[in-house]
Motif scaffolding. Sequence first.
Motif, PDB file in Angstrom:
ATOM      1  N   SER A  67      -7.464 -49.897  16.392  1.00 20.43           N
ATOM      2  CA  SER A  67      -7.018 -51.000  15.544  1.00 20.43           C
ATOM      3  C   SER A  67      -6.036 -51.911  16.267  1.00 20.43           C
ATOM      4  O   SER A  67      -6.076 -53.137  16.099  1.00 20.43           O
ATOM      5  N   PHE A  68      -5.182 -51.339  17.109  1.00 23.17           N
ATOM      6  CA  PHE A  68      -4.265 -52.165  17.894  1.00 23.17           C
ATOM      7  C   PHE A  68      -5.026 -53.053  18.865  1.00 23.17           C
ATOM      8  O   PHE A  68      -4.756 -54.252  18.972  1.00 23.17           O
ATOM      9  N   LEU A  69      -5.983 -52.478  19.584  1.00 23.52           N
ATOM     10  CA  LEU A  69      -6.757 -53.262  20.543  1.00 23.52           C
ATOM     11  C   LEU A  69      -7.591 -54.334  19.852  1.00 23.52           C
ATOM     12  O   LEU A  69      -7.720 -55.457  20.350  1.00 23.52           O
ATOM     13  N   LEU A  70      -8.155 -54.023  18.696  1.00 20.83           N
ATOM     14  CA  LEU A  70      -8.930 -55.008  17.939  1.00 20.83           C
ATOM     15  C   LEU A  70      -8.039 -56.165  17.493  1.00 20.83           C
ATOM     16  O   LEU A  70      -8.392 -57.336  17.673  1.00 20.83           O
ATOM     17  N   LEU A  71      -6.898 -55.855  16.922  1.00 22.33           N
ATOM     18  CA  LEU A  71      -5.977 -56.895  16.481  1.00 22.33           C
ATOM     19  C   LEU A  71      -5.449 -57.702  17.664  1.00 22.33           C
ATOM     20  O   LEU A  71      -5.365 -58.939  17.604  1.00 22.33           O
ATOM     21  N   PHE A  72      -5.126 -57.027  18.745  1.00 23.00           N
ATOM     22  CA  PHE A  72      -4.596 -57.698  19.931  1.00 23.00           C
ATOM     23  C   PHE A  72      -5.610 -58.672  20.515  1.00 23.00           C
ATOM     24  O   PHE A  72      -5.279 -59.815  20.837  1.00 23.00           O
ATOM     25  N   THR A  73      -6.862 -58.230  20.661  1.00 19.99           N
ATOM     26  CA  THR A  73      -7.866 -59.117  21.245  1.00 19.99           C
ATOM     27  C   THR A  73      -8.239 -60.255  20.314  1.00 19.99           C
ATOM     28  O   THR A  73      -8.505 -61.369  20.773  1.00 19.99           O
ATOM     29  N   LYS A  74      -8.258 -60.029  19.007  1.00 20.00           N
ATOM     30  CA  LYS A  74      -8.538 -61.118  18.058  1.00 20.00           C
ATOM     31  C   LYS A  74      -7.451 -62.182  18.118  1.00 20.00           C
ATOM     32  O   LYS A  74      -7.732 -63.374  18.144  1.00 20.00           O
ATOM     33  N   ARG A  75      -6.194 -61.749  18.130  1.00 18.35           N
ATOM     34  CA  ARG A  75      -5.087 -62.703  18.190  1.00 18.35           C
ATOM     35  C   ARG A  75      -5.013 -63.401  19.540  1.00 18.35           C
ATOM     36  O   ARG A  75      -4.606 -64.548  19.635  1.00 18.35           O
ATOM     37  N   LEU A  76      -5.388 -62.708  20.606  1.00 20.15           N
ATOM     38  CA  LEU A  76      -5.339 -63.305  21.934  1.00 20.15           C
ATOM     39  C   LEU A  76      -6.405 -64.384  22.092  1.00 20.15           C
ATOM     40  O   LEU A  76      -6.171 -65.383  22.775  1.00 20.15           O
ATOM     41  N   THR A  77      -7.565 -64.207  21.453  1.00 21.32           N
ATOM     42  CA  THR A  77      -8.591 -65.245  21.535  1.00 21.32           C
ATOM     43  C   THR A  77      -8.216 -66.474  20.724  1.00 21.32           C
ATOM     44  O   THR A  77      -8.661 -67.578  21.034  1.00 21.32           O
ATOM     45  N   GLN A  78      -7.396 -66.324  19.707  1.00 22.67           N
ATOM     46  CA  GLN A  78      -6.985 -67.462  18.880  1.00 22.67           C
ATOM     47  C   GLN A  78      -5.847 -68.248  19.499  1.00 22.67           C
ATOM     48  O   GLN A  78      -5.677 -69.424  19.208  1.00 22.67           O
TER      49      GLN A  78
END
Length: 97
Positions: A67-78
Amino acid sequence: MIINFAFPFLVMMTRDAKRQMIMLKIVCIAILIGHWFDFYLMIMPATMKGESGFVIEIGIALIFLGSFLLLFTKRLTQASLVPVNHPFLDESVHHTT
């Protein structure tokens, strides 16, 4: 006691060991494993009562990591990784050493 205190204390006695990043990383990982093991032995025997709680422990750690990696990568792409309208952006792009 050995993992959390004696091992780091004895390894970090010399000045050379404190200056080497690999030794600091090894001691840091040993302390993190020692703390996890300490809390695991304090909490899990009373809560699981003989059942295998190790699988649950690894599963929960993987859920939090995922969940951390998913949230991190989603926010990083935005987010914009290049600063917009920065006065020194052109200089930093064309900087050569």
